[in-house]
Design a protein around this motif. Structure first.
Motif, PDB file in Angstrom:
ATOM      1  N   GLY A  86      14.767 -10.810  -2.470  1.00  9.79           N
ATOM      2  CA  GLY A  86      13.139 -10.086  -2.963  1.00  9.79           C
ATOM      3  C   GLY A  86      13.494 -10.389  -4.807  1.00  9.79           C
ATOM      4  O   GLY A  86      12.253 -11.181  -5.426  1.00  9.79           O
ATOM      5  N   LEU A  95       4.220  -2.999  -3.836  1.00 13.62           N
ATOM      6  CA  LEU A  95       5.288  -4.150  -4.308  1.00 13.62           C
ATOM      7  C   LEU A  95       6.815  -3.189  -3.599  1.00 13.62           C
ATOM      8  O   LEU A  95       7.462  -3.884  -3.105  1.00 13.62           O
ATOM      9  CB  LEU A  95       5.748  -4.254  -6.174  1.00 13.62           C
ATOM     10  CG  LEU A  95       6.479  -5.533  -6.174  1.00 13.62           C
ATOM     11  CD1 LEU A  95       5.936  -6.798  -5.937  1.00 13.62           C
ATOM     12  CD2 LEU A  95       6.059  -5.226  -7.944  1.00 13.62           C
ATOM     13  N   LEU A  96       6.704  -2.250  -4.283  1.00 13.89           N
ATOM     14  CA  LEU A  96       7.964  -1.268  -3.505  1.00 13.89           C
ATOM     15  C   LEU A  96       8.027  -1.295  -2.190  1.00 13.89           C
ATOM     16  O   LEU A  96       8.706  -0.453  -1.461  1.00 13.89           O
ATOM     17  CB  LEU A  96       8.017   0.203  -4.204  1.00 13.89           C
ATOM     18  CG  LEU A  96       8.530  -0.806  -6.193  1.00 13.89           C
ATOM     19  CD1 LEU A  96       8.816   0.876  -6.060  1.00 13.89           C
ATOM     20  CD2 LEU A  96       9.416  -1.233  -5.618  1.00 13.89           C
ATOM     21  N   ALA A  97       6.966  -1.150  -1.216  1.00  9.53           N
ATOM     22  CA  ALA A  97       6.739  -1.208  -0.132  1.00  9.53           C
ATOM     23  C   ALA A  97       7.131  -2.308   1.174  1.00  9.53           C
ATOM     24  O   ALA A  97       7.218  -2.136   2.386  1.00  9.53           O
ATOM     25  CB  ALA A  97       4.808  -0.599  -0.002  1.00  9.53           C
ATOM     26  N   GLN A  98       6.854  -3.209  -0.041  1.00 10.54           N
ATOM     27  CA  GLN A  98       7.781  -4.891   0.650  1.00 10.54           C
ATOM     28  C   GLN A  98       9.518  -4.794   1.225  1.00 10.54           C
ATOM     29  O   GLN A  98      10.019  -3.680   0.052  1.00 10.54           O
ATOM     30  CB  GLN A  98       6.655  -5.616   0.625  1.00 10.54           C
ATOM     31  CG  GLN A  98       5.453  -5.589  -0.083  1.00 10.54           C
ATOM     32  CD  GLN A  98       4.925  -5.926   0.664  1.00 10.54           C
ATOM     33  OE1 GLN A  98       5.282  -6.178   1.660  1.00 10.54           O
ATOM     34  NE2 GLN A  98       3.837  -5.251   0.493  1.00 10.54           N
ATOM     35  N   PRO A  99      10.033  -5.325   1.789  1.00 10.89           N
ATOM     36  CA  PRO A  99      10.929  -5.115   1.940  1.00 10.89           C
ATOM     37  C   PRO A  99      12.225  -5.625   1.503  1.00 10.89           C
ATOM     38  O   PRO A  99      12.638  -6.764   1.189  1.00 10.89           O
ATOM     39  CB  PRO A  99      11.068  -5.402   3.538  1.00 10.89           C
ATOM     40  CG  PRO A  99      10.146  -6.870   3.644  1.00 10.89           C
ATOM     41  CD  PRO A  99       9.298  -6.162   3.410  1.00 10.89           C
ATOM     42  N   ILE A 100      11.477  -5.236  -0.086  1.00  8.78           N
ATOM     43  CA  ILE A 100      12.761  -5.719  -1.150  1.00  8.78           C
ATOM     44  C   ILE A 100      13.218  -4.657  -1.422  1.00  8.78           C
ATOM     45  O   ILE A 100      13.046  -3.085  -1.496  1.00  8.78           O
ATOM     46  CB  ILE A 100      12.431  -6.720  -2.275  1.00  8.78           C
ATOM     47  CG1 ILE A 100      10.698  -5.421  -2.791  1.00  8.78           C
ATOM     48  CG2 ILE A 100      11.518  -7.645  -1.978  1.00  8.78           C
ATOM     49  CD1 ILE A 100      10.520  -5.630  -4.769  1.00  8.78           C
ATOM     50  N   TYR A 101      14.628  -4.252  -2.271  1.00 18.42           N
ATOM     51  CA  TYR A 101      15.129  -3.323  -2.959  1.00 18.42           C
ATOM     52  C   TYR A 101      14.240  -2.705  -4.703  1.00 18.42           C
ATOM     53  O   TYR A 101      14.048  -4.034  -5.023  1.00 18.42           O
ATOM     54  CB  TYR A 101      17.106  -3.646  -3.342  1.00 18.42           C
ATOM     55  CG  TYR A 101      18.080  -3.144  -2.128  1.00 18.42           C
ATOM     56  CD1 TYR A 101      18.024  -2.592  -1.892  1.00 18.42           C
ATOM     57  CD2 TYR A 101      18.216  -5.163  -1.324  1.00 18.42           C
ATOM     58  CE1 TYR A 101      18.505  -2.854  -0.714  1.00 18.42           C
ATOM     59  CE2 TYR A 101      19.067  -5.097  -0.446  1.00 18.42           C
ATOM     60  CZ  TYR A 101      19.265  -3.846  -0.200  1.00 18.42           C
ATOM     61  OH  TYR A 101      19.833  -4.439   1.241  1.00 18.42           O
TER      62      TYR A 101
END
Lengths: 331, 311
Positions: free
Chosen positions: B3, B100-106
């Motif tokens: 990410g 953006l934060l709903a994507q699988p990234i920290y």
């Protein structure tokens, strides 16, 4: 230019939930407090695979907070959530990999093209470039934006942005889609297109959809099941038809008119067992009853030798539910 | 990590193609070229000894133009602020942060990726400008730099990037704390002005107030006052940058503090080797690094603990 997807309208669509199908969302006693303020109060929710669930409530009811908790974007104060077997608090990445979320205000990078916006999402999901390109092209095709794929998003209309938002959600091939107020600010034509798209998507890809809205009519059009959410509490839940009964509290309202009418008719109606109240209303009487009293009313009127002009069970219309539970805000 | 690199790639592409990058690049390039050009002209006229001439390109002030390193000291903060003042709050205002934060990234991939991209942008910018400017200087002077001079220019570049890195970190912190991009930009500019113009005055005033400065000529008291004043001024990244660049680019600088006349007696004023110059500026470099880390750590913690609902 705009591709409208025909969707067979089936008014009798019932919840596809059955005991055997897997639960996609399971929330137990979910609470969220901000200081003194309780945004979500003891919410329990179960969504089976393939369901289209509408979270219905006025603005500020806690819908967005609930969605954020389901996504693992905010931590519940108490209660537990399981999304496809994962806990959003402990395993946020697994949840985010399986859930597509369209926020209330679809936010895209205006200076990038539609395709670039989606490619970024694909990159964030760890897709390699070839697979990303394929999926992005397919998603854009799916929402009917393939011909404007390389135009900057800044020039898109609100409806196009909303559809691009859906395409963005589809890129990661989610199993659950959460849409927060997807129809907000759209004109009726665009609303219909979007709802058709969501419905078709849910059917074809066998997706589970959770959408929040304060527009009852729209929710009713596409949702198999609805939860009514007011002031942080889920006050009713079920298919729309069952909902009306729940909200009526087991009471039914009848319209009665007979010849000759007047006060005598009122007394007669009140004397019938099961009738709670009877009030004159323009040319007829409104009867509130606890049970099915229509045969008894008809018999009583005929036995008196009067003529029955009108006897009708009044359905709890959507507007009435709306007025009672939303605008008044009374629970 | 995946990410982080996705965010980094996108941000780097955005930065490098953004108009503000091009404008800043052109601005600093122009300032640097004109400064080095006039410096080279005056070096040609005034200096006959070719030894150590290359570094003079960066430190010679000629006519109204300040030397190159002063330009960097002055414009560097502008670059740092311009590249990062809206990094988090613009995403938040557009609403893209939630997506953006709903994507699988920290969550930290977002702030790390953005900071890294801005940092690399600054590095590319400064390295290319110094290379362009050096090329012009070599062309005019006809003197090829020695390896030692190249080492010093390399060290100078590292200090420059660190210095701009501080401003990047400060701007990132402002963009996390302040919702409004314009407010963040203005706050950054205010900090820039304070650090650039007022730090010495403020340090003077505080040192004077603390030590009850008298007008008597007590050498002990004067030395004490001067030392305190310098230590206070060194809280500013600008002071650290000035001191570090001077010592790196001028091999003859032997100390950065007050020099007593007794210490100067019998001193041979020959240039220091690179290693000694670097040792001299090591505290300054560490100071810059520390200031940068503090700002970024603050931004990081703030960003990680912010309630998403507020995003």
């Amino acid at each position: 230019m705009q591709k409208i997807l025909p969707v067979p309208k089936d008014p009798n669509r019932q919840a596809t939930a059955s005991a055997s199908s897997a639960l996609v969302v399971e929330a137990q006693g979910l609470c969220k407090r901000y200081g003194q303020f309780t945004a979500v109060d003891g919410l329990s929710l179960r969504l089976a695979e393939g369901e289209v669930f509408g979270l219905l409530g006025p603005n500020g009811a806690g819908k967005t907070t609930t969605i954020l908790m389901l996504m693992g974007l905010t931590e519940p104060s108490s209660g537990s959530v399981s999304i496809l077997g994962y806990d959003p608090v402990r395993q946020p990445l697994e949840v985010k990999r399986l859930v597509g979320y369209l926020p209330e205000h679809v936010a895209l990078y205006d200076d990038l093209s539609a395709r670039e916006n989606l490619l970024y999402t694909a990159d964030l999901n760890g897709l390699d470039l070839r697979e990303a390109r394929r999926r992005v092209a397919a998603s854009l095709e799916r929402v009917g934006l393939a011909d404007v794929a390389d135009k900057p998003v800044g020039a898109f209309s609100h409806g196009m942005r909303q559809r691009l938002g859906i395409a963005d959600v589809l890129v990661k091939q989610p199993r659950l889609i959460i849409l927060d107020e997807p129809t907000l600010g759209l004109d009726p034509e665009a609303v219909n297109q979007l709802l058709d798209l969501i419905l078709a998507m849910a059917k074809e890809e066998h997706l589970t959809v959770l959408l929040s809205s304060h527009q009852l009519q729209q929710v009713q059009r596409i949702c198999t099941r609805v939860g009514i959410f007011v002031k942080g509490k889920l006050i009713a839940e079920g298919p729309i038809s069952a909902l009306a009964d729940q909200l009526a509290g087991g009471m039914r309202t009848l319209e009665v008119a007979a010849e000759p009418g007047g006060a005598e008719l009122g007394e007669l109606l009140r004397s019938i067992e099961g009738v709670v109240a009877a009030e004159p209303n323009s040319d007829h009487w409104l009867v509130r009853a606890k049970a099915e009293v229509r045969p008894a009313i008809a018999r009583a009127i005929v036995e008196r030798g009067w003529s029955l002009l009108h006897l009708r069970h009044r359905d709890y219309g959507l507007e009435e539910i709306y007025l009672r539970y939303f605008q008044g805000g009374e629970v | 990590m995946r990410g982080l690199f996705a965010v980094y790639r996108k941000e780097l592409a955005d930065q490098l193609s953004s108009r503000r990058f091009l404008i800043l690049f052109a601005l600093i390039c122009l300032a640097g070229l004109s400064s080095v050009y006039t410096a080279a002209q005056s070096i040609r006229q005034e200096i006959s000894d070719a030894h150590g001439v290359f570094l003079l390109l960066f430190t010679t002030a000629s006519g109204p133009l300040p030397p190159f390193y002063t330009f960097i000291g002055f414009l560097g903060p502008l670059v740092g602020l311009a590249l990062a003042f809206d990094s988090i709050n613009s995403e938040r205002n557009r609403g893209t942060l939630a997506r953006l934060l709903a994507q699988p990234i920290y969550r930290d991939a977002v702030i790390n990726g953005k900071f890294l991209a801005a940092f690399v942008t600054v590095g590319l910018m400064l390295v290319s400008i110094v290379v362009i400017v050096s090329a012009l200087g070599i062309r005019i002077l006809g003197v090829i730099p020695t390896p030692e001079e190249l080492l010093r220019v390399g060290a100078f570049l590292i200090v420059c990037v660190l210095y701009v890195g501080f401003w990047l970190a400060l701007a990132t912190a402002l963009s996390v704390v302040l919702r409004n991009t314009a407010t963040a930009a203005l706050a950054g500019i205010a900090a820039w002005i304070v650090f650039t113009f007022f730090v010495t005055m403020i340090a003077d005033a505080i040192a004077g107030a603390l030590l009850q400065a008298s007008t008597t000529f007590d050498p002990q008291a004067l030395l004490q006052l001067e030392n305190l004043r310098m230590m206070l001024a060194r809280l500013s990244p600008n002071t650290l940058f000035q001191e570090a660049t001077i010592a790196i680019l001028m091999p003859k600088v032997r100390t950065l503090g007050p020099l007593l006349i007794t210490e100067a007696i019998g001193m041979v004023p020959n240039p220091l080797p690179v290693r000694d110059s670097l040792l001299l500026v090591w505290p300054q470099v560490v100071g810059l690094l520390a200031l940068t880390s503090i700002c970024f750590a603050f931004a990081y913690i703030k960003f990680m603990t912010q309630e998403i609902r507020a995003l």
